[in-house]
Design a protein around this motif. Sequence first.
Motif, PDB file in Angstrom:
ATOM      1  N   ARG A  56       0.841  -1.203   0.000  1.00 61.55           N
ATOM      2  CA  ARG A  56       0.000   0.000   0.000  1.00 61.55           C
ATOM      3  C   ARG A  56       0.874   1.250   0.000  1.00 61.55           C
ATOM      4  O   ARG A  56       0.604   2.223  -0.707  1.00 61.55           O
ATOM      5  CB  ARG A  56      -0.935  -0.020   1.207  1.00 61.55           C
ATOM      6  CG  ARG A  56      -1.778   1.229   1.383  1.00 61.55           C
ATOM      7  CD  ARG A  56      -2.740   1.429   0.191  1.00 61.55           C
ATOM      8  NE  ARG A  56      -3.530   2.615   0.364  1.00 61.55           N
ATOM      9  CZ  ARG A  56      -4.781   2.633   0.810  1.00 61.55           C
ATOM     10  NH1 ARG A  56      -5.387   1.511   1.137  1.00 61.55           N
ATOM     11  NH2 ARG A  56      -5.425   3.760   0.928  1.00 61.55           N
ATOM     12  N   ASN A  57       1.924   1.225   0.793  1.00 60.36           N
ATOM     13  CA  ASN A  57       2.848   2.354   0.838  1.00 60.36           C
ATOM     14  C   ASN A  57       3.500   2.565  -0.526  1.00 60.36           C
ATOM     15  O   ASN A  57       3.655   3.711  -0.977  1.00 60.36           O
ATOM     16  CB  ASN A  57       3.910   2.118   1.913  1.00 60.36           C
ATOM     17  CG  ASN A  57       4.762   3.340   2.125  1.00 60.36           C
ATOM     18  OD1 ASN A  57       4.270   4.409   2.431  1.00 60.36           O
ATOM     19  ND2 ASN A  57       6.058   3.166   1.958  1.00 60.36           N
ATOM     20  N   ARG A  58       3.858   1.480  -1.186  1.00 60.60           N
ATOM     21  CA  ARG A  58       4.441   1.582  -2.532  1.00 60.60           C
ATOM     22  C   ARG A  58       3.458   2.262  -3.476  1.00 60.60           C
ATOM     23  O   ARG A  58       3.821   3.159  -4.241  1.00 60.60           O
ATOM     24  CB  ARG A  58       4.797   0.179  -3.040  1.00 60.60           C
ATOM     25  CG  ARG A  58       5.285   0.160  -4.477  1.00 60.60           C
ATOM     26  CD  ARG A  58       5.565  -1.235  -4.942  1.00 60.60           C
ATOM     27  NE  ARG A  58       6.824  -1.646  -4.372  1.00 60.60           N
ATOM     28  CZ  ARG A  58       7.665  -2.498  -4.943  1.00 60.60           C
ATOM     29  NH1 ARG A  58       7.355  -3.060  -6.089  1.00 60.60           N
ATOM     30  NH2 ARG A  58       8.794  -2.812  -4.375  1.00 60.60           N
ATOM     31  N   GLU A  60       0.894   4.248  -2.724  1.00 59.61           N
ATOM     32  CA  GLU A  60       0.704   5.642  -2.331  1.00 59.61           C
ATOM     33  C   GLU A  60       1.879   6.510  -2.795  1.00 59.61           C
ATOM     34  O   GLU A  60       1.672   7.630  -3.266  1.00 59.61           O
ATOM     35  CB  GLU A  60       0.523   5.766  -0.817  1.00 59.61           C
ATOM     36  CG  GLU A  60      -0.722   5.088  -0.282  1.00 59.61           C
ATOM     37  CD  GLU A  60      -2.025   5.765  -0.665  1.00 59.61           C
ATOM     38  OE1 GLU A  60      -2.015   6.974  -0.971  1.00 59.61           O
ATOM     39  OE2 GLU A  60      -3.060   5.082  -0.655  1.00 59.61           O
ATOM     40  N   ASN A  61       3.093   6.000  -2.672  1.00 62.85           N
ATOM     41  CA  ASN A  61       4.272   6.758  -3.117  1.00 62.85           C
ATOM     42  C   ASN A  61       4.251   6.989  -4.620  1.00 62.85           C
ATOM     43  O   ASN A  61       4.500   8.105  -5.088  1.00 62.85           O
ATOM     44  CB  ASN A  61       5.561   6.045  -2.716  1.00 62.85           C
ATOM     45  CG  ASN A  61       5.832   6.136  -1.240  1.00 62.85           C
ATOM     46  OD1 ASN A  61       5.318   7.002  -0.540  1.00 62.85           O
ATOM     47  ND2 ASN A  61       6.646   5.214  -0.741  1.00 62.85           N
ATOM     48  N   TYR A 104      -3.842   0.581   6.691  1.00 62.58           N
ATOM     49  CA  TYR A 104      -3.098   1.814   6.438  1.00 62.58           C
ATOM     50  C   TYR A 104      -3.581   2.965   7.316  1.00 62.58           C
ATOM     51  O   TYR A 104      -2.793   3.763   7.800  1.00 62.58           O
ATOM     52  CB  TYR A 104      -3.229   2.166   4.956  1.00 62.58           C
ATOM     53  CG  TYR A 104      -2.183   3.090   4.405  1.00 62.58           C
ATOM     54  CD1 TYR A 104      -0.879   2.663   4.198  1.00 62.58           C
ATOM     55  CD2 TYR A 104      -2.505   4.393   4.055  1.00 62.58           C
ATOM     56  CE1 TYR A 104       0.087   3.513   3.669  1.00 62.58           C
ATOM     57  CE2 TYR A 104      -1.555   5.245   3.515  1.00 62.58           C
ATOM     58  CZ  TYR A 104      -0.261   4.806   3.329  1.00 62.58           C
ATOM     59  OH  TYR A 104       0.685   5.642   2.804  1.00 62.58           O
TER      60      TYR A 104
END
Length: 115
Positions: A56-58, A60-61, A104
């Motif tokens: 998820r962080n990937r 979002e980035n 998240y």
Amino acid sequence: MSWADLHARTDILHVVLDRAARSDFELNPADPKLFDDIPELQRLFGGPDGVLLALRNRWENHLTVKMENAMEKGVLAIEVYAELCAEQPALRAILDTYDTDRLYFGRPRARALAS
């Protein structure tokens, strides 16, 4: 975290994404076995939820960077979102399958963009 652990974490993310993308593989993003038999997953991520948070962080980035570039060019947000979905279908499929909003943000949230 050591460099070796950082690289091992990246390798695990790639394994999960590859499994979700492979049509000849017995798994699909909805199969809980997607995370099975991956060495060091528990130690490095604390389990599948940790992997999902990293994925998820990937997303979002990547989306943030694309949106910033699009704003300079006057491109619509929905076009940027669709482009990223097309570029990373396995990642989007995993995120659409699992409740990563819960992980998240600590709770579900309304989606601003539909897939």
